[in-house]
Scaffold this active site. Structure first.
Site, mmCIF file in Angstrom:
data_model
loop_
_atom_site.group_PDB
_atom_site.id
_atom_site.type_symbol
_atom_site.label_atom_id
_atom_site.label_comp_id
_atom_site.label_asym_id
_atom_site.label_seq_id
_atom_site.Cartn_x
_atom_site.Cartn_y
_atom_site.Cartn_z
ATOM 1 N N HIS A 198 -2.079 -5.240 1.529
ATOM 2 C CA HIS A 198 -3.447 -5.880 1.269
ATOM 3 C C HIS A 198 -3.240 -7.718 0.984
ATOM 4 O O HIS A 198 -2.194 -7.955 0.220
ATOM 5 C CB HIS A 198 -3.930 -5.228 0.100
ATOM 6 C CG HIS A 198 -5.354 -6.192 -0.450
ATOM 7 N ND1 HIS A 198 -6.455 -6.152 0.297
ATOM 8 C CD2 HIS A 198 -5.364 -7.249 -1.316
ATOM 9 C CE1 HIS A 198 -7.310 -7.014 -0.578
ATOM 10 N NE2 HIS A 198 -6.859 -7.639 -1.269
ATOM 11 N N ARG B 18 -2.441 -14.431 4.296
ATOM 12 C CA ARG B 18 -3.106 -13.668 5.597
ATOM 13 C C ARG B 18 -2.353 -13.865 6.725
ATOM 14 O O ARG B 18 -2.266 -12.965 7.739
ATOM 15 C CB ARG B 18 -4.456 -14.365 5.702
ATOM 16 C CG ARG B 18 -5.486 -13.916 4.401
ATOM 17 C CD ARG B 18 -5.683 -12.425 4.270
ATOM 18 N NE ARG B 18 -6.403 -11.879 5.594
ATOM 19 C CZ ARG B 18 -7.133 -10.742 5.498
ATOM 20 N NH1 ARG B 18 -7.274 -10.029 4.260
ATOM 21 N NH2 ARG B 18 -7.737 -10.281 6.521
ATOM 22 N N ASN C 256 -2.107 0.136 6.862
ATOM 23 C CA ASN C 256 -1.607 -1.131 7.262
ATOM 24 C C ASN C 256 -0.843 -1.835 6.415
ATOM 25 O O ASN C 256 -0.748 -3.106 6.453
ATOM 26 C CB ASN C 256 -2.765 -1.907 7.949
ATOM 27 C CG ASN C 256 -3.868 -2.288 6.846
ATOM 28 O OD1 ASN C 256 -3.758 -1.730 5.730
ATOM 29 N ND2 ASN C 256 -5.016 -2.886 7.345
ATOM 30 N N TYR D 165 -12.594 -1.850 -3.783
ATOM 31 C CA TYR D 165 -13.083 -1.986 -2.218
ATOM 32 C C TYR D 165 -14.767 -1.617 -2.178
ATOM 33 O O TYR D 165 -15.302 -1.366 -0.993
ATOM 34 C CB TYR D 165 -12.619 -0.749 -1.297
ATOM 35 C CG TYR D 165 -10.851 -1.330 -1.062
ATOM 36 C CD1 TYR D 165 -10.606 -2.310 -0.243
ATOM 37 C CD2 TYR D 165 -9.782 -0.659 -1.725
ATOM 38 C CE1 TYR D 165 -9.506 -2.745 0.151
ATOM 39 C CE2 TYR D 165 -8.554 -0.798 -1.148
ATOM 40 C CZ TYR D 165 -8.301 -1.949 -0.429
ATOM 41 O OH TYR D 165 -7.131 -2.450 -0.131
ATOM 42 N N PHE E 297 -15.507 3.960 7.504
ATOM 43 C CA PHE E 297 -14.144 4.352 6.751
ATOM 44 C C PHE E 297 -13.641 4.205 5.325
ATOM 45 O O PHE E 297 -12.509 4.563 5.022
ATOM 46 C CB PHE E 297 -13.160 3.563 7.585
ATOM 47 C CG PHE E 297 -13.222 1.924 7.248
ATOM 48 C CD1 PHE E 297 -12.572 1.539 6.194
ATOM 49 C CD2 PHE E 297 -13.911 1.182 8.299
ATOM 50 C CE1 PHE E 297 -12.978 -0.064 5.708
ATOM 51 C CE2 PHE E 297 -13.875 -0.122 7.842
ATOM 52 C CZ PHE E 297 -13.438 -0.908 6.677
ATOM 53 N N GLU F 234 -9.524 -10.252 -7.518
ATOM 54 C CA GLU F 234 -8.425 -9.197 -7.512
ATOM 55 C C GLU F 234 -7.342 -9.406 -8.657
ATOM 56 O O GLU F 234 -6.904 -8.141 -9.195
ATOM 57 C CB GLU F 234 -8.060 -9.186 -6.207
ATOM 58 C CG GLU F 234 -9.079 -8.705 -5.246
ATOM 59 C CD GLU F 234 -8.971 -8.980 -3.606
ATOM 60 O OE1 GLU F 234 -9.728 -8.537 -3.111
ATOM 61 O OE2 GLU F 234 -7.810 -9.491 -3.475
ATOM 62 N N THR G 85 -5.824 -7.076 10.589
ATOM 63 C CA THR G 85 -6.029 -5.918 10.115
ATOM 64 C C THR G 85 -5.574 -4.561 11.220
ATOM 65 O O THR G 85 -4.690 -3.571 10.374
ATOM 66 C CB THR G 85 -7.561 -5.614 9.968
ATOM 67 O OG1 THR G 85 -8.017 -6.579 9.225
ATOM 68 C CG2 THR G 85 -7.671 -4.302 9.149
ATOM 69 N N LYS H 156 0.891 -1.229 0.053
ATOM 70 C CA LYS H 156 0.065 -0.063 -0.075
ATOM 71 C C LYS H 156 0.772 1.178 -0.064
ATOM 72 O O LYS H 156 2.152 1.202 0.104
ATOM 73 C CB LYS H 156 -0.946 -0.032 1.128
ATOM 74 C CG LYS H 156 -2.057 -1.213 1.201
ATOM 75 C CD LYS H 156 -2.965 -1.052 2.382
ATOM 76 C CE LYS H 156 -3.950 -2.370 2.196
ATOM 77 N NZ LYS H 156 -4.932 -2.289 3.589
ATOM 78 N N ARG I 287 2.331 -6.819 8.998
ATOM 79 C CA ARG I 287 1.624 -5.631 9.683
ATOM 80 C C ARG I 287 2.325 -4.988 10.945
ATOM 81 O O ARG I 287 2.347 -4.002 11.148
ATOM 82 C CB ARG I 287 0.096 -5.893 9.634
ATOM 83 C CG ARG I 287 -0.531 -5.586 8.275
ATOM 84 C CD ARG I 287 -1.989 -6.127 8.252
ATOM 85 N NE ARG I 287 -2.704 -5.750 7.043
ATOM 86 C CZ ARG I 287 -3.654 -6.135 6.739
ATOM 87 N NH1 ARG I 287 -4.559 -6.962 7.367
ATOM 88 N NH2 ARG I 287 -4.349 -5.645 5.381
HETATM 89 P P1 IDP Z 1 -8.119 -6.724 5.501
HETATM 90 O O1 IDP Z 1 -7.307 -5.797 4.624
HETATM 91 O O2 IDP Z 1 -7.313 -7.186 6.602
HETATM 92 O O3 IDP Z 1 -8.739 -7.838 4.754
HETATM 93 P P2 IDP Z 1 -10.782 -5.240 5.521
HETATM 94 O O4 IDP Z 1 -11.601 -5.483 6.820
HETATM 95 O O5 IDP Z 1 -10.922 -6.112 4.101
HETATM 96 O O6 IDP Z 1 -9.099 -5.760 6.268
HETATM 97 O O7 IDP Z 1 -10.465 -3.894 5.247
HETATM 98 C C1 IDP Z 1 -9.823 -3.310 4.242
HETATM 99 C C2 IDP Z 1 -9.019 -1.979 4.626
HETATM 100 O O8 IDP Z 1 -9.921 -1.026 4.922
HETATM 101 C C3 IDP Z 1 -7.809 -2.414 5.702
HETATM 102 O O9 IDP Z 1 -6.731 -3.107 5.325
HETATM 103 C C4 IDP Z 1 -7.620 -1.091 5.979
HETATM 104 O O10 IDP Z 1 -6.617 -0.515 5.271
HETATM 105 C C5 IDP Z 1 -9.016 -0.487 5.965
HETATM 106 N N1 IDP Z 1 -9.659 -0.625 7.226
HETATM 107 C C6 IDP Z 1 -10.434 -1.697 7.659
HETATM 108 N N2 IDP Z 1 -11.037 -1.399 8.997
HETATM 109 C C7 IDP Z 1 -10.690 -0.402 9.080
HETATM 110 C C8 IDP Z 1 -11.116 0.717 10.365
HETATM 111 O O11 IDP Z 1 -11.929 0.300 11.372
HETATM 112 N N3 IDP Z 1 -10.846 1.983 10.366
HETATM 113 C C9 IDP Z 1 -10.072 2.351 9.393
HETATM 114 N N4 IDP Z 1 -9.607 1.852 8.283
HETATM 115 C C10 IDP Z 1 -10.093 0.569 8.306
HETATM 116 MG MG MG Z 2 -10.085 -7.775 3.300
#
Ligand code: IDP
Ligand code: MG
Length: 138
Positions: free
Chosen positions: A116, A86, A113, A50, A58, A127, A92, A10, A103
């Site tokens: 992806h 993963r 973070n 997304y 968010f 994807e 996350t 990212k 991470r």
């Molecule tokens: P993942 O990347 O671990 O699969 P997802 O729930 O799919 O997590 O969320 C996608 C992306 O959205 C996350 O990687 C992060 O960049 C952002 N994100 C997820 N949850 C939050 C939050 O609670 N606050 C702000 N950003 C978030």
């Molecule tokens: Mg995800």
């Protein structure tokens, strides 16, 4: 069980000069690179990528962040690729991510973070197809 997953390093990873260190971890963890590009998503592209999160509070921040600079997109191959990747990236929220995960080591916050990783074989295929044509996969 598929052997393919999709990742993006990212914009914070590129800005913080962590691209090489993270790619090294990925390769040393047994993932083979099948496709890779340095690119930048448009607002429209990121919104489609997304779209599953479009109702989340968010969402706008996520789109702004993911379009704030270039990314490295890649297709990775390994047995059990989706689940193993993963595990390698961790939760996350970096504060909850296990010691030694990407991470935990490189992410600053739950929003920015570092990486992806696809969450299922089905989404990995969607994807990979979103970012790469057949001629770009080796
Ligand atoms: P993942 O990347 O671990 O699969 P997802 O729930 O799919 O997590 O969320 C996608 C992306 O959205 C996350 O990687 C992060 O960049 C952002 N994100 C997820 N949850 C939050 C939050 O609670 N606050 C702000 N950003 C978030
Ligand atoms: Mg995800």
């Amino acid at each position: 069980m598929s052997n393919t997953t999709f990742t993006m390093l990212k914009p914070d990873t590129i800005r913080n000069q962590n691209t090489g260190a993270i790619l090294d971890m990925i390769i040393k963890s047994g993932f083979k690179i099948k496709a890779m590009k340095f690119t930048k998503m448009s607002i429209d592209q990121a919104s489609i990528f997304y779209s599953i999160h479009k109702e989340r509070p968010f969402f706008n921040d996520l789109i702004n962040y993911m379009t704030s600079g270039p990314i490295v997109a890649a297709i990775l191959e390994k047995d059990n690729a989706v689940d193993d990747f993963r595990k390698l990236i961790g939760s996350t929220n970096p504060e909850e991510a296990a010691e030694g995960t990407i991470r935990r080591l490189f992410a600053k916050s739950i929003s920015e973070n570092a990486v992806h990783g696809s969450d299922s074989d089905e989404n990995a295929k969607i994807e990979c197809d979103f970012h790469f044509s057949d001629q770009e996969i080796f």
